[in-house]
Motif scaffolding. Structure first.
Motif, PDB file in Angstrom:
ATOM      1  N   GLU A  14       0.809  -1.222   0.000  1.00 28.58           N
ATOM      2  CA  GLU A  14       0.000   0.000   0.000  1.00 28.58           C
ATOM      3  C   GLU A  14       0.842   1.273   0.000  1.00 28.58           C
ATOM      4  O   GLU A  14       0.324   2.371  -0.216  1.00 28.58           O
ATOM      5  CB  GLU A  14      -0.925   0.013   1.227  1.00 28.58           C
ATOM      6  CG  GLU A  14      -1.950  -1.104   1.241  1.00 28.58           C
ATOM      7  CD  GLU A  14      -2.916  -1.025   0.083  1.00 28.58           C
ATOM      8  OE1 GLU A  14      -3.251   0.104  -0.343  1.00 28.58           O
ATOM      9  OE2 GLU A  14      -3.348  -2.092  -0.397  1.00 28.58           O
ATOM     10  N   GLU A  15       2.142   1.148   0.262  1.00 29.84           N
ATOM     11  CA  GLU A  15       3.061   2.286   0.296  1.00 29.84           C
ATOM     12  C   GLU A  15       2.593   3.334   1.309  1.00 29.84           C
ATOM     13  O   GLU A  15       2.363   4.502   0.982  1.00 29.84           O
ATOM     14  CB  GLU A  15       3.220   2.899  -1.099  1.00 29.84           C
ATOM     15  CG  GLU A  15       3.782   1.921  -2.117  1.00 29.84           C
ATOM     16  CD  GLU A  15       3.990   2.533  -3.495  1.00 29.84           C
ATOM     17  OE1 GLU A  15       4.311   3.730  -3.562  1.00 29.84           O
ATOM     18  OE2 GLU A  15       3.826   1.808  -4.493  1.00 29.84           O
ATOM     19  N   SER A  16       2.445   2.876   2.536  1.00 30.96           N
ATOM     20  CA  SER A  16       2.025   3.764   3.620  1.00 30.96           C
ATOM     21  C   SER A  16       2.626   3.253   4.927  1.00 30.96           C
ATOM     22  O   SER A  16       3.172   2.145   4.981  1.00 30.96           O
ATOM     23  CB  SER A  16       0.502   3.800   3.734  1.00 30.96           C
ATOM     24  OG  SER A  16      -0.006   2.516   4.082  1.00 30.96           O
ATOM     25  N   THR A  17       2.502   4.065   5.981  1.00 24.46           N
ATOM     26  CA  THR A  17       3.046   3.692   7.291  1.00 24.46           C
ATOM     27  C   THR A  17       2.041   4.024   8.384  1.00 24.46           C
ATOM     28  O   THR A  17       1.439   5.103   8.382  1.00 24.46           O
ATOM     29  CB  THR A  17       4.367   4.447   7.559  1.00 24.46           C
ATOM     30  OG1 THR A  17       5.401   3.890   6.732  1.00 24.46           O
ATOM     31  CG2 THR A  17       4.787   4.320   9.019  1.00 24.46           C
ATOM     32  N   ASP A  18       1.884   3.086   9.304  1.00 25.69           N
ATOM     33  CA  ASP A  18       1.189   3.364  10.552  1.00 25.69           C
ATOM     34  C   ASP A  18       2.270   3.575  11.604  1.00 25.69           C
ATOM     35  O   ASP A  18       3.091   2.681  11.843  1.00 25.69           O
ATOM     36  CB  ASP A  18       0.276   2.197  10.943  1.00 25.69           C
ATOM     37  CG  ASP A  18      -0.950   2.131  10.061  1.00 25.69           C
ATOM     38  OD1 ASP A  18      -1.849   2.961  10.254  1.00 25.69           O
ATOM     39  OD2 ASP A  18      -1.005   1.253   9.171  1.00 25.69           O
ATOM     40  N   LEU A  19       2.280   4.768  12.203  1.00 25.61           N
ATOM     41  CA  LEU A  19       3.302   5.113  13.187  1.00 25.61           C
ATOM     42  C   LEU A  19       2.751   4.860  14.590  1.00 25.61           C
ATOM     43  O   LEU A  19       1.853   5.562  15.061  1.00 25.61           O
ATOM     44  CB  LEU A  19       3.707   6.576  13.035  1.00 25.61           C
ATOM     45  CG  LEU A  19       4.914   7.027  13.865  1.00 25.61           C
ATOM     46  CD1 LEU A  19       6.197   6.353  13.372  1.00 25.61           C
ATOM     47  CD2 LEU A  19       5.066   8.539  13.820  1.00 25.61           C
ATOM     48  N   VAL A  20       3.297   3.832  15.243  1.00 21.85           N
ATOM     49  CA  VAL A  20       2.914   3.484  16.606  1.00 21.85           C
ATOM     50  C   VAL A  20       3.922   4.135  17.544  1.00 21.85           C
ATOM     51  O   VAL A  20       5.133   4.088  17.288  1.00 21.85           O
ATOM     52  CB  VAL A  20       2.904   1.955  16.804  1.00 21.85           C
ATOM     53  CG1 VAL A  20       2.501   1.597  18.231  1.00 21.85           C
ATOM     54  CG2 VAL A  20       1.969   1.287  15.803  1.00 21.85           C
ATOM     55  N   ASP A  37      -2.084   6.453  20.336  1.00 21.55           N
ATOM     56  CA  ASP A  37      -0.780   5.793  20.256  1.00 21.55           C
ATOM     57  C   ASP A  37      -0.424   5.374  18.833  1.00 21.55           C
ATOM     58  O   ASP A  37       0.516   4.617  18.617  1.00 21.55           O
ATOM     59  CB  ASP A  37      -0.727   4.562  21.181  1.00 21.55           C
ATOM     60  CG  ASP A  37      -1.860   3.575  20.916  1.00 21.55           C
ATOM     61  OD1 ASP A  37      -2.496   3.666  19.853  1.00 21.55           O
ATOM     62  OD2 ASP A  37      -2.110   2.715  21.786  1.00 21.55           O
ATOM     63  N   CYS A  38      -1.178   5.883  17.831  1.00 18.28           N
ATOM     64  CA  CYS A  38      -0.899   5.500  16.447  1.00 18.28           C
ATOM     65  C   CYS A  38      -1.524   6.512  15.488  1.00 18.28           C
ATOM     66  O   CYS A  38      -2.631   6.994  15.722  1.00 18.28           O
ATOM     67  CB  CYS A  38      -1.465   4.100  16.171  1.00 18.28           C
ATOM     68  SG  CYS A  38      -1.141   3.476  14.504  1.00 18.28           S
ATOM     69  N   ILE A  39      -0.785   6.851  14.437  1.00 21.27           N
ATOM     70  CA  ILE A  39      -1.336   7.676  13.366  1.00 21.27           C
ATOM     71  C   ILE A  39      -1.018   7.018  12.031  1.00 21.27           C
ATOM     72  O   ILE A  39      -0.027   6.293  11.899  1.00 21.27           O
ATOM     73  CB  ILE A  39      -0.788   9.128  13.382  1.00 21.27           C
ATOM     74  CG1 ILE A  39       0.748   9.143  13.274  1.00 21.27           C
ATOM     75  CG2 ILE A  39      -1.251   9.860  14.625  1.00 21.27           C
ATOM     76  CD1 ILE A  39       1.330  10.536  13.126  1.00 21.27           C
ATOM     77  N   HIS A  40      -1.864   7.257  11.053  1.00 19.37           N
ATOM     78  CA  HIS A  40      -1.664   6.695   9.720  1.00 19.37           C
ATOM     79  C   HIS A  40      -1.040   7.747   8.819  1.00 19.37           C
ATOM     80  O   HIS A  40      -1.486   8.900   8.776  1.00 19.37           O
ATOM     81  CB  HIS A  40      -2.999   6.230   9.129  1.00 19.37           C
ATOM     82  CG  HIS A  40      -2.866   5.593   7.781  1.00 19.37           C
ATOM     83  ND1 HIS A  40      -2.200   4.399   7.577  1.00 19.37           N
ATOM     84  CD2 HIS A  40      -3.305   5.999   6.548  1.00 19.37           C
ATOM     85  CE1 HIS A  40      -2.238   4.090   6.308  1.00 19.37           C
ATOM     86  NE2 HIS A  40      -2.897   5.032   5.657  1.00 19.37           N
ATOM     87  N   LEU A  41       0.014   7.350   8.085  1.00 18.66           N
ATOM     88  CA  LEU A  41       0.747   8.279   7.231  1.00 18.66           C
ATOM     89  C   LEU A  41       0.778   7.743   5.796  1.00 18.66           C
ATOM     90  O   LEU A  41       1.672   6.982   5.418  1.00 18.66           O
ATOM     91  CB  LEU A  41       2.181   8.468   7.757  1.00 18.66           C
ATOM     92  CG  LEU A  41       2.312   9.004   9.187  1.00 18.66           C
ATOM     93  CD1 LEU A  41       3.765   8.955   9.648  1.00 18.66           C
ATOM     94  CD2 LEU A  41       1.768  10.431   9.282  1.00 18.66           C
ATOM     95  N   PRO A  42      -0.191   8.122   4.980  1.00 16.48           N
ATOM     96  CA  PRO A  42      -0.214   7.665   3.580  1.00 16.48           C
ATOM     97  C   PRO A  42       1.018   8.141   2.817  1.00 16.48           C
ATOM     98  O   PRO A  42       1.473   9.273   2.991  1.00 16.48           O
ATOM     99  CB  PRO A  42      -1.479   8.325   3.015  1.00 16.48           C
ATOM    100  CG  PRO A  42      -2.304   8.676   4.211  1.00 16.48           C
ATOM    101  CD  PRO A  42      -1.331   9.000   5.301  1.00 16.48           C
ATOM    102  N   GLY A  43       1.562   7.270   1.992  1.00 10.29           N
ATOM    103  CA  GLY A  43       2.706   7.634   1.161  1.00 10.29           C
ATOM    104  C   GLY A  43       4.032   7.696   1.877  1.00 10.29           C
ATOM    105  O   GLY A  43       5.063   7.971   1.253  1.00 10.29           O
TER     106      GLY A  43
END
Length: 308
Positions: A257-263, A283-289
């Motif tokens: 998906e070329e994205s990151t979930d930052l925990v 405790d987590c944010i989603h970072l597309p791309g």
């Protein structure tokens, strides 16, 4: 006394393959150089070593006083092998930002804004008209494919792409087929504990006055990690308490998906909120791309820290 060529602690594929390859280049130039490592081999790297039938570097967690050392794929003190302050650092070959390293005298430094240290080393072979052996070409290719996530990372440059294509020919592999097999071999949590997941491919950083650890695990499906989030953040708390970090962040990067979930765990959460313009009260944010720690995580955190 042989010169030690070493990558960073918690080594990734580039750190290991760059050490082996640069030691091979030095040997081809008539110098006595030995690749070492200061951490365990991950599954992705082991796949590359097994595929090209190359032995892992010698494990050495500390260097002795006076030992000549070449650093590859890092330059920050917190990422370096123990004992380096009393050793003799003679070279650095890297593609990262500089993080406050001091030397007793002038040394040879070769850095370039490319996606992988192994890209630099491959071109050093070619610049010196030294043929790259098939197995070394395979390792250099593996590192480039790993660091650029098969060209998907924003750190990837035309120079990385060109080097990889040439190396694939020398290594006699189908680039995309091999890279996907290698990335799959290293993806996922396997039998890792929550603490091991929290420290996967981890690197320490200072953001202003805050001591932070930024880790990254690449997966085909983020659910297998995020389903363990409560246990992982509990492990992060324990790491903070024991090792003195203010903040720990784990990039759960989805290769497909070329994205990151930052925990994350720790303080200040405002640093994360300011850096990524998101609500970081959990405790987590989603970072597309987002796929690159070096280019998409560390710079905005550094910029945000400067405002505190």
């Amino acid at each position: 006394m042989s010169i030690y060529v070493v990558g960073h602690k918690n080594p990734d594929t580039d750190s290991i393959c760059a050490a082996i390859s640069y030691a091979a280049l030095k040997q081809a130039m008539g110098e006595d150089a030995t690749a070492i490592r200061c951490g365990e081999i991950n599954k992705e790297t082991q796949y590359a070593l097994d595929y090209f039938d190359v032995a892992a570097p010698i494990l050495a967690t500390k260097v002795e006083a006076g030992q000549k050392v070449i650093q590859v794929d890092h330059n920050e003190v917190g990422q370096a092998i123990d004992g380096l302050a009393d050793a003799e650092l003679i070279e650095i070959v890297d593609h990262h930002r500089f993080g406050g390293l001091n030397t007793a005298g002038p040394i040879y430094v070769h850095t370039e804004p490319v996606g992988c240290t192994s890209t630099i080393i491959a071109n050093m072979f070619w610049d010196k008209n030294i043929n790259i052996p098939k197995d070394i070409a395979g390792l250099l290719l593996s590192a480039i494919m790993s660091d650029t996530v098969l060209y998907k990372s924003p750190t990837c440059t035309d120079k990385d792409h060109d080097a990889a294509e040439k190396l694939a020919e020398i290594a006699e592999v189908d680039l995309h087929e091999y890279a996907m097999a290698m990335l799959k071999a290293g993806a996922g949590v396997g039998d890792k504990t929550p603490a091991e997941i929290a420290k996967t491919d981890s690197k320490p950083f200072s953001f202003g006055s805050y001591k932070a650890l930024v880790s990254q695990i690449s997966v085909m499906d983020t659910a297998e990690v995020l389903d363990m989030k409560a246990d992982i953040t509990a492990a992060m708390k324990d790491i903070c308490d024991k090792e003195g970090y203010n903040l720990i962040m784990l990039m759960v990067t989805d290769i497909i998906e070329e994205s990151t979930d930052l925990v994350f765990y720790g303080e200040p959460k405002k640093l994360i909120a300011d850096a990524f313009k998101q609500d970081a009260s959990g405790d987590c944010i989603h970072l597309p791309g987002v796929m690159s720690r070096k280019k998409q995580i560390v710079p905005p955190l550094t910029e945000a820290a400067a405002k505190f």
